[in-house]
Design a protein around this motif. Sequence first.
Motif, PDB file in Angstrom:
ATOM      1  N   PRO A 142       0.831  -1.207   0.000  1.00 14.04           N
ATOM      2  CA  PRO A 142       0.000   0.000   0.000  1.00 14.04           C
ATOM      3  C   PRO A 142       0.866   1.259   0.000  1.00 14.04           C
ATOM      4  O   PRO A 142       2.001   1.247   0.483  1.00 14.04           O
ATOM      5  CB  PRO A 142      -0.798  -0.122   1.298  1.00 14.04           C
ATOM      6  N   ASN A 143       0.317   2.326  -0.552  1.00 15.37           N
ATOM      7  CA  ASN A 143       1.006   3.609  -0.578  1.00 15.37           C
ATOM      8  C   ASN A 143       0.115   4.672   0.043  1.00 15.37           C
ATOM      9  O   ASN A 143      -1.079   4.454   0.261  1.00 15.37           O
ATOM     10  CB  ASN A 143       1.366   3.981  -2.022  1.00 15.37           C
ATOM     11  N   TYR A 144       0.730   5.819   0.345  1.00 13.56           N
ATOM     12  CA  TYR A 144      -0.028   6.945   0.878  1.00 13.56           C
ATOM     13  C   TYR A 144      -0.636   7.717  -0.292  1.00 13.56           C
ATOM     14  O   TYR A 144       0.033   8.528  -0.932  1.00 13.56           O
ATOM     15  CB  TYR A 144       0.881   7.867   1.683  1.00 13.56           C
ATOM     16  N   ASP A 145      -1.884   7.446  -0.590  1.00 17.77           N
ATOM     17  CA  ASP A 145      -2.551   8.121  -1.695  1.00 17.77           C
ATOM     18  C   ASP A 145      -3.205   9.406  -1.185  1.00 17.77           C
ATOM     19  O   ASP A 145      -3.905   9.390  -0.172  1.00 17.77           O
ATOM     20  CB  ASP A 145      -3.605   7.207  -2.321  1.00 17.77           C
ATOM     21  N   ILE A 146      -2.975  10.489  -1.897  1.00 17.61           N
ATOM     22  CA  ILE A 146      -3.465  11.803  -1.476  1.00 17.61           C
ATOM     23  C   ILE A 146      -4.677  12.189  -2.306  1.00 17.61           C
ATOM     24  O   ILE A 146      -4.726  11.930  -3.508  1.00 17.61           O
ATOM     25  CB  ILE A 146      -2.363  12.868  -1.653  1.00 17.61           C
ATOM     26  N   ALA A 147      -5.645  12.835  -1.672  1.00 13.68           N
ATOM     27  CA  ALA A 147      -6.822  13.301  -2.397  1.00 13.68           C
ATOM     28  C   ALA A 147      -6.407  14.320  -3.451  1.00 13.68           C
ATOM     29  O   ALA A 147      -5.745  15.320  -3.153  1.00 13.68           O
ATOM     30  CB  ALA A 147      -7.824  13.927  -1.428  1.00 13.68           C
ATOM     31  N   ALA A 148      -6.792  14.072  -4.694  1.00 15.90           N
ATOM     32  CA  ALA A 148      -6.439  14.990  -5.772  1.00 15.90           C
ATOM     33  C   ALA A 148      -7.297  16.247  -5.748  1.00 15.90           C
ATOM     34  O   ALA A 148      -6.851  17.318  -6.165  1.00 15.90           O
ATOM     35  CB  ALA A 148      -6.587  14.286  -7.122  1.00 15.90           C
ATOM     36  N   GLY A 149      -8.524  16.106  -5.266  1.00 13.68           N
ATOM     37  CA  GLY A 149      -9.410  17.260  -5.242  1.00 13.68           C
ATOM     38  C   GLY A 149      -9.891  17.663  -6.620  1.00 13.68           C
ATOM     39  O   GLY A 149     -10.193  18.839  -6.865  1.00 13.68           O
ATOM     40  N   ASN A 150      -9.973  16.715  -7.548  1.00 18.47           N
ATOM     41  CA  ASN A 150     -10.454  17.031  -8.901  1.00 18.47           C
ATOM     42  C   ASN A 150     -11.902  17.506  -8.858  1.00 18.47           C
ATOM     43  O   ASN A 150     -12.723  16.974  -8.108  1.00 18.47           O
ATOM     44  CB  ASN A 150     -10.365  15.803  -9.801  1.00 18.47           C
ATOM     45  N   ARG A 209      -1.578  21.346  14.082  1.00 19.42           N
ATOM     46  CA  ARG A 209      -1.017  20.488  13.038  1.00 19.42           C
ATOM     47  C   ARG A 209      -2.132  19.771  12.271  1.00 19.42           C
ATOM     48  O   ARG A 209      -2.101  19.704  11.036  1.00 19.42           O
ATOM     49  CB  ARG A 209      -0.044  19.489  13.657  1.00 19.42           C
ATOM     50  N   GLN A 210      -3.111  19.253  12.986  1.00 17.60           N
ATOM     51  CA  GLN A 210      -4.227  18.579  12.328  1.00 17.60           C
ATOM     52  C   GLN A 210      -5.027  19.554  11.463  1.00 17.60           C
ATOM     53  O   GLN A 210      -5.498  19.189  10.374  1.00 17.60           O
ATOM     54  CB  GLN A 210      -5.133  17.925  13.370  1.00 17.60           C
ATOM     55  N   ARG A 211      -5.167  20.785  11.934  1.00 21.60           N
ATOM     56  CA  ARG A 211      -5.878  21.793  11.151  1.00 21.60           C
ATOM     57  C   ARG A 211      -5.135  22.081   9.846  1.00 21.60           C
ATOM     58  O   ARG A 211      -5.745  22.185   8.772  1.00 21.60           O
ATOM     59  CB  ARG A 211      -6.022  23.087  11.958  1.00 21.60           C
ATOM     60  N   ILE A 212      -3.807  22.188   9.933  1.00 18.73           N
ATOM     61  CA  ILE A 212      -2.988  22.466   8.749  1.00 18.73           C
ATOM     62  C   ILE A 212      -3.063  21.309   7.764  1.00 18.73           C
ATOM     63  O   ILE A 212      -3.241  21.508   6.552  1.00 18.73           O
ATOM     64  CB  ILE A 212      -1.527  22.737   9.169  1.00 18.73           C
ATOM     65  N   PHE A 213      -2.947  20.093   8.272  1.00 18.40           N
ATOM     66  CA  PHE A 213      -3.055  18.914   7.394  1.00 18.40           C
ATOM     67  C   PHE A 213      -4.427  18.864   6.727  1.00 18.40           C
ATOM     68  O   PHE A 213      -4.548  18.599   5.519  1.00 18.40           O
ATOM     69  CB  PHE A 213      -2.841  17.630   8.196  1.00 18.40           C
ATOM     70  N   ALA A 214      -5.476  19.110   7.504  1.00 20.50           N
ATOM     71  CA  ALA A 214      -6.844  19.010   6.975  1.00 20.50           C
ATOM     72  C   ALA A 214      -7.084  20.054   5.892  1.00 20.50           C
ATOM     73  O   ALA A 214      -7.732  19.764   4.871  1.00 20.50           O
ATOM     74  CB  ALA A 214      -7.855  19.175   8.108  1.00 20.50           C
ATOM     75  N   ALA A 251      -4.821  21.360   3.885  1.00 16.29           N
ATOM     76  CA  ALA A 251      -4.092  20.920   2.686  1.00 16.29           C
ATOM     77  C   ALA A 251      -4.819  19.771   2.005  1.00 16.29           C
ATOM     78  O   ALA A 251      -4.887  19.702   0.769  1.00 16.29           O
ATOM     79  CB  ALA A 251      -2.672  20.508   3.068  1.00 16.29           C
ATOM     80  N   TRP A 252      -5.371  18.860   2.794  1.00 14.65           N
ATOM     81  CA  TRP A 252      -6.107  17.719   2.252  1.00 14.65           C
ATOM     82  C   TRP A 252      -7.327  18.186   1.470  1.00 14.65           C
ATOM     83  O   TRP A 252      -7.603  17.704   0.370  1.00 14.65           O
ATOM     84  CB  TRP A 252      -6.524  16.807   3.411  1.00 14.65           C
ATOM     85  N   GLU A 253      -8.041  19.138   2.022  1.00 11.37           N
ATOM     86  CA  GLU A 253      -9.247  19.637   1.365  1.00 11.37           C
ATOM     87  C   GLU A 253      -8.926  20.340   0.059  1.00 11.37           C
ATOM     88  O   GLU A 253      -9.683  20.253  -0.910  1.00 11.37           O
ATOM     89  CB  GLU A 253      -9.998  20.594   2.303  1.00 11.37           C
ATOM     90  N   ARG A 254      -7.801  21.028   0.009  1.00 15.37           N
ATOM     91  CA  ARG A 254      -7.426  21.739  -1.216  1.00 15.37           C
ATOM     92  C   ARG A 254      -6.915  20.768  -2.280  1.00 15.37           C
ATOM     93  O   ARG A 254      -6.967  21.061  -3.472  1.00 15.37           O
ATOM     94  CB  ARG A 254      -6.358  22.784  -0.907  1.00 15.37           C
ATOM     95  N   ALA A 256      -5.486   7.807   9.076  1.00 11.49           N
ATOM     96  CA  ALA A 256      -6.790   8.127   9.673  1.00 11.49           C
ATOM     97  C   ALA A 256      -7.828   8.425   8.594  1.00 11.49           C
ATOM     98  O   ALA A 256      -9.004   8.066   8.728  1.00 11.49           O
ATOM     99  CB  ALA A 256      -6.652   9.314  10.625  1.00 11.49           C
ATOM    100  N   ARG A 257      -7.395   9.070   7.509  1.00 11.43           N
ATOM    101  CA  ARG A 257      -8.329   9.350   6.405  1.00 11.43           C
ATOM    102  C   ARG A 257      -8.777   8.039   5.752  1.00 11.43           C
ATOM    103  O   ARG A 257      -9.920   7.906   5.328  1.00 11.43           O
ATOM    104  CB  ARG A 257      -7.662  10.253   5.359  1.00 11.43           C
ATOM    105  N   ILE A 258      -7.865   7.075   5.665  1.00  9.64           N
ATOM    106  CA  ILE A 258      -8.229   5.770   5.090  1.00  9.64           C
ATOM    107  C   ILE A 258      -9.271   5.081   5.965  1.00  9.64           C
ATOM    108  O   ILE A 258     -10.274   4.544   5.478  1.00  9.64           O
ATOM    109  CB  ILE A 258      -6.976   4.887   4.922  1.00  9.64           C
ATOM    110  N   ARG A 259      -9.055   5.121   7.282  1.00 10.56           N
ATOM    111  CA  ARG A 259      -9.995   4.474   8.209  1.00 10.56           C
ATOM    112  C   ARG A 259     -11.376   5.128   8.144  1.00 10.56           C
ATOM    113  O   ARG A 259     -12.396   4.453   8.325  1.00 10.56           O
ATOM    114  CB  ARG A 259      -9.440   4.533   9.631  1.00 10.56           C
ATOM    115  N   GLU A 260     -11.409   6.432   7.877  1.00  6.61           N
ATOM    116  CA  GLU A 260     -12.692   7.134   7.767  1.00  6.61           C
ATOM    117  C   GLU A 260     -13.454   6.721   6.509  1.00  6.61           C
ATOM    118  O   GLU A 260     -14.682   6.651   6.519  1.00  6.61           O
ATOM    119  CB  GLU A 260     -12.453   8.652   7.714  1.00  6.61           C
ATOM    120  N   ARG A 261     -12.742   6.423   5.447  1.00 13.62           N
ATOM    121  CA  ARG A 261     -13.382   6.248   4.140  1.00 13.62           C
ATOM    122  C   ARG A 261     -13.651   4.784   3.791  1.00 13.62           C
ATOM    123  O   ARG A 261     -14.484   4.508   2.931  1.00 13.62           O
ATOM    124  CB  ARG A 261     -12.502   6.893   3.079  1.00 13.62           C
TER     125      ARG A 261
END
Length: 372
Positions: free
Chosen positions: A21-29, A75-80, A82-85, A113-118
């Motif tokens: 597995p890899n760390y896949d990032i939301a593209a936000g397309n 830190r969580q706010r900053i990550f979140a 960036a994730w949303e963008r 944590a994002r993986i566990r949510e989805r």
Amino acid sequence: MQAIPEIAEQAAHVYVLQRTPNYDIAAGNRPMTAEDGQKIKTNYREIWQATRETAFGFPYDVADRAALSVSEEERQRIFAEAWERGGFRLGTTFNDLLLDEKANETASEFLRARIRERVHDPEIAELLSPRDHPFFTKRPPLENGYYETFNRDNVTLLNVRKSPIQQITPTGVRTTDAEYQVDSIVYATGFDAMTGTLFKLGIRGRNGLGLREKWAQGPRTYLGIATHAFPNLFMITGPQCPSVLSNMPVSIEQHVDWITDCLRYLRETGRDTIEPLPSAEDDWVEHHNEVTQLTLLPKANSWWVGANIPGKPRNLYPYVGGVGTYRQICDEVAGRDYDGFTKGSGGSASDGEFTGAARAKFTDIAAAAAES
């Protein structure tokens, strides 16, 4: 990762045979609006200039702060945010994610944590969660609905680390646990990056020296553009330049511009050959390795280090010093009459020296990284 969500929409059933597995990032397309287009056109020159100067060639740079210098909540706010963008912004939220394992783990766990949510099934979520390498030490794909795909009834995730593939059969795939009958097999297993294509060309230099032979212990280049004993060989985003650790169109354009200027210089000065001096090549390889060792990148078994090809020398193949800094180094070399290159006419090398003028810039980069 990019194919599976689309295939799952059409196929009766999809078996995903996962090795790592890899760390896949939301593209936000999302659909592009007229407002988006106008904003880009209005700021086009500024956006493109920023891509030339930042670390990874994006119109946003790495933030000047350490991950552990802020509170967990911040830190969580900053990550979140960036994730949303979307996009690779998550990797630029802090300046030590590729330098410090504890800092990196904060981003790694955010993504898990994002993986566990989805993903609804906790066991599947864990199987999709990387544990064997730090975030961004393998090229992180940008995904759109990849994790949600595993909530579908027609998708089955198989762990081929636990149950390896034994055979491709006339009707499907056999692992140590079972045989899966399928109509089509999609191979998405990586490639021999950075050097494989160059070797397949069968390039030979002076006195018949083969490029594969010269690089038997790993690439040796000057600036990732040229290599000694191969006059007039220019490599576009070859090994030991930012290449796949950057926004590729930006790096390709920089190399094409630099090489074009070099050819113009040769024509104007009456030369027709150019190649690196051994001392300049040695210096660049040493610098490349120094910068590499300051990072976490060698810790992963990635194609960035050639780990996916049996017998391939293990090195970090792209340069991690940054797109903007690399551009400055190349420009300084060119500005000093292509310092470190020997130039000649009539097919033979004649003049050239390596003053080491650019070495000061190399040293500054390493010192700045070490301080960070």
